[in-house]
Scaffold this motif. Structure first.
Motif, PDB file in Angstrom:
ATOM      1  N   MET A   1      41.103  33.664  36.896  1.00 63.88           N
ATOM      2  CA  MET A   1      40.048  34.619  36.571  1.00 63.88           C
ATOM      3  C   MET A   1      40.336  35.286  35.227  1.00 63.88           C
ATOM      4  N   TYR A   2      41.576  35.691  35.043  1.00 60.47           N
ATOM      5  CA  TYR A   2      41.924  36.364  33.803  1.00 60.47           C
ATOM      6  C   TYR A   2      43.064  35.634  33.124  1.00 60.47           C
ATOM      7  N   ASN A   3      43.037  35.647  31.817  1.00 63.78           N
ATOM      8  CA  ASN A   3      44.228  35.173  31.147  1.00 63.78           C
ATOM      9  C   ASN A   3      45.208  36.338  31.075  1.00 63.78           C
ATOM     10  N   THR A   4      46.399  36.052  30.639  1.00 66.59           N
ATOM     11  CA  THR A   4      47.441  37.071  30.641  1.00 66.59           C
ATOM     12  C   THR A   4      47.035  38.267  29.780  1.00 66.59           C
ATOM     13  N   ASN A   5      46.339  37.972  28.679  1.00 65.07           N
ATOM     14  CA  ASN A   5      45.885  39.046  27.804  1.00 65.07           C
ATOM     15  C   ASN A   5      45.012  40.041  28.515  1.00 65.07           C
ATOM     16  N   GLN A   6      44.028  39.471  29.256  1.00 67.00           N
ATOM     17  CA  GLN A   6      43.072  40.342  29.910  1.00 67.00           C
ATOM     18  C   GLN A   6      43.735  41.129  31.028  1.00 67.00           C
ATOM     19  N   LEU A   7      44.634  40.461  31.720  1.00 69.76           N
ATOM     20  CA  LEU A   7      45.341  41.134  32.793  1.00 69.76           C
ATOM     21  C   LEU A   7      46.189  42.256  32.200  1.00 69.76           C
ATOM     22  N   GLY A   8      46.798  41.969  31.057  1.00 67.53           N
ATOM     23  CA  GLY A   8      47.597  42.982  30.384  1.00 67.53           C
ATOM     24  C   GLY A   8      46.740  44.169  30.002  1.00 67.53           C
ATOM     25  N   ARG A   9      45.521  43.881  29.545  1.00 67.95           N
ATOM     26  CA  ARG A   9      44.622  44.962  29.147  1.00 67.95           C
ATOM     27  C   ARG A   9      44.219  45.785  30.373  1.00 67.95           C
ATOM     28  N   PHE A  10      43.950  45.082  31.469  1.00 70.19           N
ATOM     29  CA  PHE A  10      43.589  45.787  32.709  1.00 70.19           C
ATOM     30  C   PHE A  10      44.724  46.725  33.117  1.00 70.19           C
ATOM     31  N   GLU A  11      45.945  46.204  33.010  1.00 69.32           N
ATOM     32  CA  GLU A  11      47.098  47.026  33.403  1.00 69.32           C
ATOM     33  C   GLU A  11      47.260  48.231  32.484  1.00 69.32           C
ATOM     34  N   GLN A  12      46.856  48.067  31.227  1.00 62.54           N
ATOM     35  CA  GLN A  12      46.971  49.183  30.287  1.00 62.54           C
ATOM     36  C   GLN A  12      45.839  50.187  30.438  1.00 62.54           C
ATOM     37  N   VAL A  13      44.638  49.667  30.684  1.00 58.78           N
ATOM     38  CA  VAL A  13      43.445  50.517  30.602  1.00 58.78           C
ATOM     39  C   VAL A  13      43.082  51.139  31.954  1.00 58.78           C
ATOM     40  N   VAL A  14      43.286  50.400  33.027  1.00 57.63           N
ATOM     41  CA  VAL A  14      42.779  50.855  34.324  1.00 57.63           C
ATOM     42  C   VAL A  14      43.884  51.279  35.289  1.00 57.63           C
TER      43      VAL A  14
ATOM     44  N   SER B   1      35.793  42.447  32.903  1.00 56.28           N
ATOM     45  CA  SER B   1      35.486  41.741  31.653  1.00 56.28           C
ATOM     46  C   SER B   1      34.218  42.297  31.011  1.00 56.28           C
ATOM     47  N   GLY B   2      33.415  43.042  31.787  1.00 55.26           N
ATOM     48  CA  GLY B   2      32.204  43.632  31.217  1.00 55.26           C
ATOM     49  C   GLY B   2      32.451  45.015  30.635  1.00 55.26           C
ATOM     50  N   LEU B   3      33.685  45.516  30.767  1.00 52.39           N
ATOM     51  CA  LEU B   3      33.980  46.865  30.279  1.00 52.39           C
ATOM     52  C   LEU B   3      34.073  46.853  28.761  1.00 52.39           C
ATOM     53  N   ARG B   4      33.260  47.699  28.130  1.00 55.22           N
ATOM     54  CA  ARG B   4      33.241  47.721  26.671  1.00 55.22           C
ATOM     55  C   ARG B   4      34.043  48.894  26.107  1.00 55.22           C
ATOM     56  N   SER B   5      34.087  49.958  26.865  1.00 51.49           N
ATOM     57  CA  SER B   5      34.761  51.134  26.301  1.00 51.49           C
ATOM     58  C   SER B   5      36.241  51.093  26.666  1.00 51.49           C
TER      59      SER B   5
ATOM     60  N   LEU C   1      25.410  45.638  39.884  1.00 55.56           N
ATOM     61  CA  LEU C   1      26.225  44.706  39.112  1.00 55.56           C
ATOM     62  C   LEU C   1      26.761  43.660  40.070  1.00 55.56           C
ATOM     63  N   ASP C   2      26.806  42.412  39.637  1.00 58.88           N
ATOM     64  CA  ASP C   2      27.443  41.392  40.457  1.00 58.88           C
ATOM     65  C   ASP C   2      28.193  40.434  39.554  1.00 58.88           C
ATOM     66  N   TYR C   3      28.740  39.382  40.122  1.00 61.88           N
ATOM     67  CA  TYR C   3      29.595  38.489  39.353  1.00 61.88           C
ATOM     68  C   TYR C   3      29.230  37.055  39.695  1.00 61.88           C
ATOM     69  N   LEU C   4      28.753  36.300  38.707  1.00 68.73           N
ATOM     70  CA  LEU C   4      28.349  34.904  38.918  1.00 68.73           C
ATOM     71  C   LEU C   4      28.730  34.109  37.679  1.00 68.73           C
ATOM     72  N   ASP C   5      28.968  32.824  37.849  1.00 69.38           N
ATOM     73  CA  ASP C   5      29.143  31.983  36.666  1.00 69.38           C
ATOM     74  C   ASP C   5      30.247  32.546  35.760  1.00 69.38           C
ATOM     75  N   ASN C   6      31.283  33.103  36.378  1.00 70.89           N
ATOM     76  CA  ASN C   6      32.432  33.657  35.644  1.00 70.89           C
ATOM     77  C   ASN C   6      32.089  34.807  34.715  1.00 70.89           C
ATOM     78  N   ARG C   7      31.079  35.583  35.055  1.00 70.92           N
ATOM     79  CA  ARG C   7      30.784  36.747  34.213  1.00 70.92           C
ATOM     80  C   ARG C   7      30.004  37.784  35.019  1.00 70.92           C
ATOM     81  N   PRO C   8      30.037  39.058  34.577  1.00 65.55           N
ATOM     82  CA  PRO C   8      29.219  40.072  35.239  1.00 65.55           C
ATOM     83  C   PRO C   8      27.735  39.793  34.979  1.00 65.55           C
ATOM     84  N   VAL C   9      26.923  39.953  35.993  1.00 67.41           N
ATOM     85  CA  VAL C   9      25.488  39.696  35.855  1.00 67.41           C
ATOM     86  C   VAL C   9      24.712  40.876  36.443  1.00 67.41           C
ATOM     87  N   ALA C  10      23.430  40.958  36.070  1.00 67.10           N
ATOM     88  CA  ALA C  10      22.558  41.965  36.669  1.00 67.10           C
ATOM     89  C   ALA C  10      21.949  41.365  37.944  1.00 67.10           C
ATOM     90  N   ALA C  11      21.927  42.154  39.006  1.00 67.26           N
ATOM     91  CA  ALA C  11      21.225  41.721  40.210  1.00 67.26           C
ATOM     92  C   ALA C  11      20.106  42.725  40.457  1.00 67.26           C
TER      93      ALA C  11
END
Lengths: 264, 177
Positions: free
Chosen positions: B1-14, B51-55, A180-190
């Motif tokens: 990188m994160y808006n306050t919402n996402q940061l708040g979620r990170f603080e809650q979830v992780v 931001s890629g975490l779905r669960s 996993l990596d991070y590019l273009d403000n999102r997680p990407v596959a490497a």
């Protein structure tokens, strides 16, 4: 059930991991079999000994404060890992084992100034940084396998898209694994491929555009070549210190695998 | 990188799973200093991929990252020796030796148990820590350690068996003194 079958299931039974029917069968067996009963008793004793609270290491308070500081800092951070901020937040030198990240920061600083200041190709800059980091921080792959049927499923659940994984071993570009990596403000596959001693990072992430031709002219700087193109609604970016001709061959092979010749 | 919402979620979830992260890192690296470094590095990686975490299961997700980071660390420090000649198929794992006597174990010193755990190969140690100290299910452990379910069970069985043997050997030595 025989004693042998019971013994094979005994751990799953104690962990509450078998179905009710077999669980009841075991419970019926135990009063009649002293040997199985003592196996169960010994395991229960062992388990209750291990689960004692004194064996659980709780995080020291100062670690909690440091991690919170790092997280808070990220709120003001750009879309790149803030190794430097970790330094200041932690207030101490990172351990030798993990300081590779810090070394990466120092080395990234050595990447030519045009890359750090160039605004027209921010993705190229990011991709080269990611490529360099992957080679330096001993973190080339999260899943190390030359089998695309192992690498592709690994991304399931880790990304919100499924990257195409191509096997080019027979063409002289063996697959090493994925990350996993991070590019273009999102997680990407490497995806990581190798040609002799040179590693190629192929970054893949979803695109809103349908497709573009593989760039014939790569971005080239300080020994790194980058090819970027779009196909099957994905962005592709290949970066390596491999010579331009062979990297172009690699890009052509990937491109051909993904987009079978359209019928006229 | 994160808006306050996402940061708040990170603080809650992780963030709440810091103890779990540290406990696993501490058992896998054997010491406090390295465990702290591993945890910090893990949180950086977690931020990067959040931001890629779905669960919503922040704990299992964070522990997966911690485990990766620990293994990177072990490899860098040449402390990782994969199990060789180890057959992960589940066979009869019980020994006919009597286990440690119940009474003795109840009063067993922390130090003795800690030592027995520290001595286990890392692949066995991690499943014991995740099961007994984190209370995770086989399925969760399989996801974190990227193992088939059957392998989780067989490693756990063997790990417990080794612990019993180590503790039995110790109590026998004590008895001879």
């Amino acid at each position: 059930m025989t004693c042998q079958e019971i013994r094979e299931l005994i751990h799953a039974y104690l962990d509450g991991e078998i179905d009710l029917v077999r669980s009841l069968e075991i419970e019926r067996h135990l009063p009649d079999c002293q040997v199985c009963a003592s196996v169960v008793q010994n395991l229960q004793t062992l388990r209750s000994a291990i689960t004692r609270d004194s064996l659980y290491h709780r995080a020291p308070p100062d670690l909690r404060q440091r991690v919170q500081a790092v997280v808070r800092q990220s709120n003001r951070a750009e879309s790149k890992p803030r190794f430097a901020s970790l330094w200041f937040a932690s207030g101490r030198w990172l351990g030798v084992g993990i300081s590779a990240a810090a070394v990466a920061v120092l080395l990234l600083a050595l990447i030519p100034a045009w890359l750090r200041s160039s605004a027209d190709e921010p993705i190229a800059k990011e991709a080269i940084s990611a490529h360099v980091r992957s080679l330096m921080a001993d973190h080339l792959t999260d899943v190390a396998s030359s089998d695309r049927h192992t690498v592709k499923p690994w991304f399931n659940g880790r990304l919100d898209f499924s990257p195409p994984v191509t096997d080019l071993t027979e063409r002289g570009f063996p697959l090493i694994g994925g990350r996993l990596d991070y590019l273009d403000n999102r997680p990407v596959a490497a995806l990581v491929y190798r040609r002799q001693q040179h590693f190629i990072n192929l970054f893949i992430w979803p695109s809103a555009q349908p497709s573009s031709k593989a760039a014939v002219n790569p971005v080239t700087q300080q020994g790194f070549h980058l090819f970027r193109w779009t196909a099957i609604e994905m962005h592709f970016l290949a970066v390596s210190d491999l010579n331009e001709r062979e990297l172009k061959e690699f890009v052509g092979l990937i491109h051909d695998q993904l987009t079978p010749t359209a019928t006229p | 990188m994160y808006n306050t919402n996402q940061l708040g979620r990170f603080e809650q979830v992780v963030l709440p799973h810091l103890d779990a992260a540290y406990n696993l890192a501490r058992w896998l690296t054997h010491n406090d200093h390295d465990a702290q470094d591993v945890v910090q590095e893990s949180y950086l990686r977690a931020l990067k991929f959040f931001s890629g975490l779905r669960s919503e299961d922040g704990r299992a997700w964070l522990l997966t990252i911690v485990r990766h980071t620990c293994y990177d660390w072990l490899r860098q420090n040449r402390r990782f020796e994969p199990l060789t000649g180890f057959d992960d198929e589940l066979q009869g794992v019980e020994s006919d030796e009597p286990g440690p006597e119940a009474m003795l174990l109840r009063t067993a010193e922390d130090e003795l148990l800690r030592h027995a755990l520290e001595e286990l190969p890392v692949e066995f140690r991690e499943v014991v820590i995740l099961r007994e100290l984190e209370g995770l299910s086989y399925k969760e452990i399989a996801d974190i350690a990227n193992l088939p379910l059957g392998t989780v069970m067989s490693r756990l069985a063997r790990a417990r068996q080794r612990l019993q043997q180590a503790l039995t050997a110790h109590t026998q030595r004590e008895a001879q003194v």
